[in-house]
Design a protein around this motif. Structure first.
Motif, PDB file in Angstrom:
ATOM      1  N   ARG A  32       0.834  -1.210   0.000  1.00  0.00           N
ATOM      2  CA  ARG A  32       0.000   0.000   0.000  1.00  0.00           C
ATOM      3  C   ARG A  32       0.866   1.257   0.000  1.00  0.00           C
ATOM      4  N   ALA A  33       1.925   1.243   0.771  1.00  0.00           N
ATOM      5  CA  ALA A  33       2.805   2.417   0.839  1.00  0.00           C
ATOM      6  C   ALA A  33       3.464   2.682  -0.510  1.00  0.00           C
ATOM      7  N   ALA A  34       3.910   1.628  -1.190  1.00  0.00           N
ATOM      8  CA  ALA A  34       4.573   1.794  -2.483  1.00  0.00           C
ATOM      9  C   ALA A  34       3.604   2.313  -3.531  1.00  0.00           C
ATOM     10  N   ILE A  35       2.384   1.808  -3.532  1.00  0.00           N
ATOM     11  CA  ILE A  35       1.397   2.226  -4.526  1.00  0.00           C
ATOM     12  C   ILE A  35       0.971   3.669  -4.280  1.00  0.00           C
ATOM     13  N   ARG A  36       0.731   4.015  -3.017  1.00  0.00           N
ATOM     14  CA  ARG A  36       0.405   5.414  -2.701  1.00  0.00           C
ATOM     15  C   ARG A  36       1.543   6.341  -3.103  1.00  0.00           C
ATOM     16  N   GLY A  37       2.764   5.903  -2.831  1.00  0.00           N
ATOM     17  CA  GLY A  37       3.919   6.714  -3.196  1.00  0.00           C
ATOM     18  C   GLY A  37       4.014   6.937  -4.689  1.00  0.00           C
ATOM     19  N   ALA A  38       3.749   5.888  -5.481  1.00  0.00           N
ATOM     20  CA  ALA A  38       3.810   6.014  -6.936  1.00  0.00           C
ATOM     21  C   ALA A  38       2.732   6.958  -7.449  1.00  0.00           C
ATOM     22  N   PHE A  39       1.531   6.855  -6.884  1.00  0.00           N
ATOM     23  CA  PHE A  39       0.438   7.749  -7.277  1.00  0.00           C
ATOM     24  C   PHE A  39       0.820   9.197  -6.971  1.00  0.00           C
ATOM     25  N   PHE A  40       1.331   9.439  -5.779  1.00  0.00           N
ATOM     26  CA  PHE A  40       1.734  10.781  -5.381  1.00  0.00           C
ATOM     27  C   PHE A  40       2.892  11.271  -6.244  1.00  0.00           C
ATOM     28  N   THR A 108      14.431   7.273  -5.936  1.00  0.00           N
ATOM     29  CA  THR A 108      13.250   8.132  -5.887  1.00  0.00           C
ATOM     30  C   THR A 108      13.458   9.279  -4.914  1.00  0.00           C
ATOM     31  N   ILE A 109      13.990   8.990  -3.747  1.00  0.00           N
ATOM     32  CA  ILE A 109      14.234  10.036  -2.745  1.00  0.00           C
ATOM     33  C   ILE A 109      15.192  11.098  -3.297  1.00  0.00           C
ATOM     34  N   ALA A 110      16.269  10.646  -3.955  1.00  0.00           N
ATOM     35  CA  ALA A 110      17.251  11.590  -4.492  1.00  0.00           C
ATOM     36  C   ALA A 110      16.656  12.467  -5.584  1.00  0.00           C
ATOM     37  N   SER A 111      15.947  11.864  -6.526  1.00  0.00           N
ATOM     38  CA  SER A 111      15.409  12.635  -7.650  1.00  0.00           C
ATOM     39  C   SER A 111      14.289  13.575  -7.205  1.00  0.00           C
ATOM     40  N   VAL A 112      13.413  13.103  -6.318  1.00  0.00           N
ATOM     41  CA  VAL A 112      12.308  13.940  -5.840  1.00  0.00           C
ATOM     42  C   VAL A 112      12.843  15.128  -5.044  1.00  0.00           C
ATOM     43  N   THR A 113      13.820  14.876  -4.194  1.00  0.00           N
ATOM     44  CA  THR A 113      14.439  15.980  -3.455  1.00  0.00           C
ATOM     45  C   THR A 113      15.068  16.975  -4.416  1.00  0.00           C
ATOM     46  N   GLY A 114      15.689  16.443  -5.476  1.00  0.00           N
ATOM     47  CA  GLY A 114      16.325  17.300  -6.475  1.00  0.00           C
ATOM     48  C   GLY A 114      15.339  18.226  -7.146  1.00  0.00           C
ATOM     49  N   PHE A 115      14.206  17.686  -7.629  1.00  0.00           N
ATOM     50  CA  PHE A 115      13.302  18.605  -8.323  1.00  0.00           C
ATOM     51  C   PHE A 115      12.524  19.477  -7.351  1.00  0.00           C
ATOM     52  N   GLY A 116      12.462  19.098  -6.077  1.00  0.00           N
ATOM     53  CA  GLY A 116      11.899  20.001  -5.083  1.00  0.00           C
ATOM     54  C   GLY A 116      12.780  21.223  -4.891  1.00  0.00           C
ATOM     55  N   ALA A 221       7.232  22.811  -4.983  1.00  0.00           N
ATOM     56  CA  ALA A 221       8.420  22.394  -4.236  1.00  0.00           C
ATOM     57  C   ALA A 221       8.029  21.729  -2.919  1.00  0.00           C
ATOM     58  N   LEU A 222       7.056  22.298  -2.224  1.00  0.00           N
ATOM     59  CA  LEU A 222       6.609  21.714  -0.959  1.00  0.00           C
ATOM     60  C   LEU A 222       6.025  20.320  -1.173  1.00  0.00           C
ATOM     61  N   LEU A 223       5.269  20.136  -2.248  1.00  0.00           N
ATOM     62  CA  LEU A 223       4.727  18.810  -2.556  1.00  0.00           C
ATOM     63  C   LEU A 223       5.862  17.798  -2.773  1.00  0.00           C
ATOM     64  N   ALA A 224       6.904  18.229  -3.457  1.00  0.00           N
ATOM     65  CA  ALA A 224       8.045  17.345  -3.686  1.00  0.00           C
ATOM     66  C   ALA A 224       8.727  16.968  -2.372  1.00  0.00           C
ATOM     67  N   PHE A 225       8.902  17.919  -1.478  1.00  0.00           N
ATOM     68  CA  PHE A 225       9.545  17.630  -0.199  1.00  0.00           C
ATOM     69  C   PHE A 225       8.685  16.684   0.643  1.00  0.00           C
ATOM     70  N   VAL A 226       7.376  16.889   0.619  1.00  0.00           N
ATOM     71  CA  VAL A 226       6.476  15.971   1.335  1.00  0.00           C
ATOM     72  C   VAL A 226       6.602  14.564   0.772  1.00  0.00           C
ATOM     73  N   LEU A 227       6.682  14.454  -0.564  1.00  0.00           N
ATOM     74  CA  LEU A 227       6.832  13.142  -1.197  1.00  0.00           C
ATOM     75  C   LEU A 227       8.143  12.481  -0.781  1.00  0.00           C
ATOM     76  N   ALA A 228       9.231  13.250  -0.750  1.00  0.00           N
ATOM     77  CA  ALA A 228      10.522  12.695  -0.346  1.00  0.00           C
ATOM     78  C   ALA A 228      10.475  12.178   1.091  1.00  0.00           C
ATOM     79  N   VAL A 229       9.868  12.967   1.985  1.00  0.00           N
ATOM     80  CA  VAL A 229       9.739  12.539   3.387  1.00  0.00           C
ATOM     81  C   VAL A 229       8.896  11.271   3.479  1.00  0.00           C
ATOM     82  N   TYR A 230       7.838  11.197   2.675  1.00  0.00           N
ATOM     83  CA  TYR A 230       6.982   9.999   2.674  1.00  0.00           C
ATOM     84  C   TYR A 230       7.791   8.758   2.307  1.00  0.00           C
ATOM     85  N   TYR A 231       8.650   8.866   1.299  1.00  0.00           N
ATOM     86  CA  TYR A 231       9.466   7.709   0.902  1.00  0.00           C
ATOM     87  C   TYR A 231      10.494   7.364   1.971  1.00  0.00           C
TER      88      TYR A 231
END
Length: 456
Positions: A32-40, A108-116, A221-231
């Motif tokens: 569930r966590a992986a699927i939610r993460g992919a959707f986000f 994923t964490i590295a790339s998401v943080t990068g575009f944030g 940017a904030l959405l990206a940081f939230v996504l990185a923290v989620y992962y």
């Protein structure tokens, strides 16, 4: 068996059952966590991609000299979007190889943080009056770097989600994850409408041009940081990847042997479907709805919001249908339908100057649902075409590199205009794209029964 032995056996068996149930519940939580993460991740990725189109375009005068000619302004505007487009395949190659070497989660964490970080930096870029034309080149450079990181965001997150998905639900879950794309479009347009209402736009010194456009970029940017923290806190690494053999050069392996043949087949199919997709997302709103049918900005926005709301449902429905009848069969049937029925619908739209608004909205919704239906199925299909050791690289490049040729659709239309009216050339391109997508799919196998646990 004596009574004591029976009791001991029962207790042992009960303990094993509890342990299996605990492990099953733990795995379900990871899934569930992986699927939610992919959707986000898909939502944040598409939100960021549409930021320049919806939010920044009205404010580009803030970065331009006042004496710039319309031709020069057009070139600079196109660079803002082209650099992001070029960056995405580069990011898919770089981060795809990393995802196959060091893991989907870390990548994923590295790339998401990068575009944030980069999206936040874009929100801080000063205008032409402050640093001159350097403001425009800085904006373009940051969008290129943003495109690289965006290309890496889904390259790790989406294969990770598919590797956690049950085989019989990959179609449904793939459709749900990709439905984040039209949802992101709806969200960014709603954010844009609020910003346009709050911050007046009237020249390069107006509130919107100076700082109003920055608010959605900060939000992105904030959405990206939230996504990185989620992962970091919630998503676990793919167990299938952890158990697979790791290649030293996964990117090179994508282009050789069986993986190379899979890539060529996927690239062909996706080139066709990207061509049809661009006619929906780029050509339809600008050339058809705004220029040919002369919709007002409000009418255009409402029409597109209605169409994209339909896509949220149709993507999920496509995923379910592809799971039921087979993904290859879905593409092979749909491609000719796009080339015939889709071409008729587009032909009506490009020649329908006198159509009432209600009919236009209906035609746009039906046309968009039909032509973009492959996107509810491509996520599981492309992942199923590659072994685990090169899956992230194969998916990332198969999905992203294939957008390059279709991105020049305007040049193709210009060439066709030598033989027919410009807008009718789009009908020809749509037919070519649909047939090419179907031919590419027909060249590959059915994949819905691929077992990732045996495909390492």
């Amino acid at each position: 068996m004596c009574r004591n032995d029976a009791v001991e056996w029962a207790m042992t068996n009960s303990g094993e059952t509890v342990e299996r149930e605990r492990e099953s519940a733990e795995f379900a939580g990871k899934r569930r966590a992986a699927i939610r993460g992919a959707f986000f991740a898909e939502f944040v990725d598409m939100f960021d991609i549409y930021l320049p189109t919806v939010i920044l375009t009205p404010a580009l005068m803030y970065f331009q000299p006042a004496q710039m000619s319309p031709g020069q302004a057009g070139i600079f505007t196109s660079l803002v979007f082209a650099t992001t487009l070029i960056g995405r395949p580069v990011g898919a190659a770089v981060f795809g190889a990393l995802a196959d070497r060091i893991g989907r989660r870390k990548t994923t964490i590295a790339s998401v943080t990068g575009f944030g970080v980069i999206t936040l930096l874009i929100a801080l870029v000063p205008g032409y009056t402050t640093i001159g034309i350097a403001s425009y080149w800085l904006l373009i450079a940051l969008r290129f770097l943003d495109g690289i990181c965006l290309g890496g965001g889904y390259t790790g997150a989406l294969p990770l989600a598919m590797e956690y998905s049950p085989k019989h639900k990959r179609g449904l879950l793939g459709g749900i994850i990709l439905a984040a794309f039209p949802l992101a479009y709806i969200a960014i347009n709603l954010v844009g409408l609020v910003c346009f209402a709050l911050f007046p736009l009237a020249g390069p010194d107006s509130p919107y041009a100076v700082w109003g456009w920055r608010v959605p970029f900060v939000l992105g940017a904030l959405l990206a940081f939230v996504l990185a923290v989620y992962y970091v806190r919630t998503v676990s690494e793919s167990e299938i990847w952890e158990q697979s053999e790791k290649k030293s050069f996964p990117l090179r392996s994508v282009f050789t042997g069986a993986s190379g043949r899979s890539f060529l087949q996927v690239f062909t199919m996706m080139t066709g479907f990207w061509l049809t997709q661009n006619l929906v997302t780029l050509f339809l709103p600008t050339t058809v709805l705004r220029t040919t049918l002369k919709l007002t900005s409000t009418q255009l926005t409402l029409t597109l919001l209605a169409a994209y709301a339909c896509l949220v449902v149709s993507y999920i429905a496509s995923g379910i249908i592809g799971q039921r009848i087979g993904r290859r069969r879905f593409f092979v049937i749909l491609g000719p339908l796009i080339a015939t029925v889709g071409s008729v619908l587009l032909g009506v739209l490009v020649t329908g100057e006198e159509l009432p608004l209600g009919v236009i909205v209906l035609l746009v919704c039906v046309f968009s649902v039909l032509v973009t239906a492959p996107w509810g199925v491509v996520l599981p299909y492309i992942n199923e075409r590659f072994h685990t050791d090169v899956r992230a690289s194969g998916f990332g490049l198969g999905f992203s590199a294939s957008v390059i040729i279709p991105s020049f659709y305007a040049f193709f239309l210009g060439g066709l205009s030598e033989f027919m009216p410009y807008v009718l050339g789009s009908v020809v391109l749509l037919a070519i794209g649909g047939l090419l997508g179907a031919a590419g799919a027909a060249a590959g196998p059915e994949t819905r029964d691929v077992d990732f646990t045996r495909n390492n």
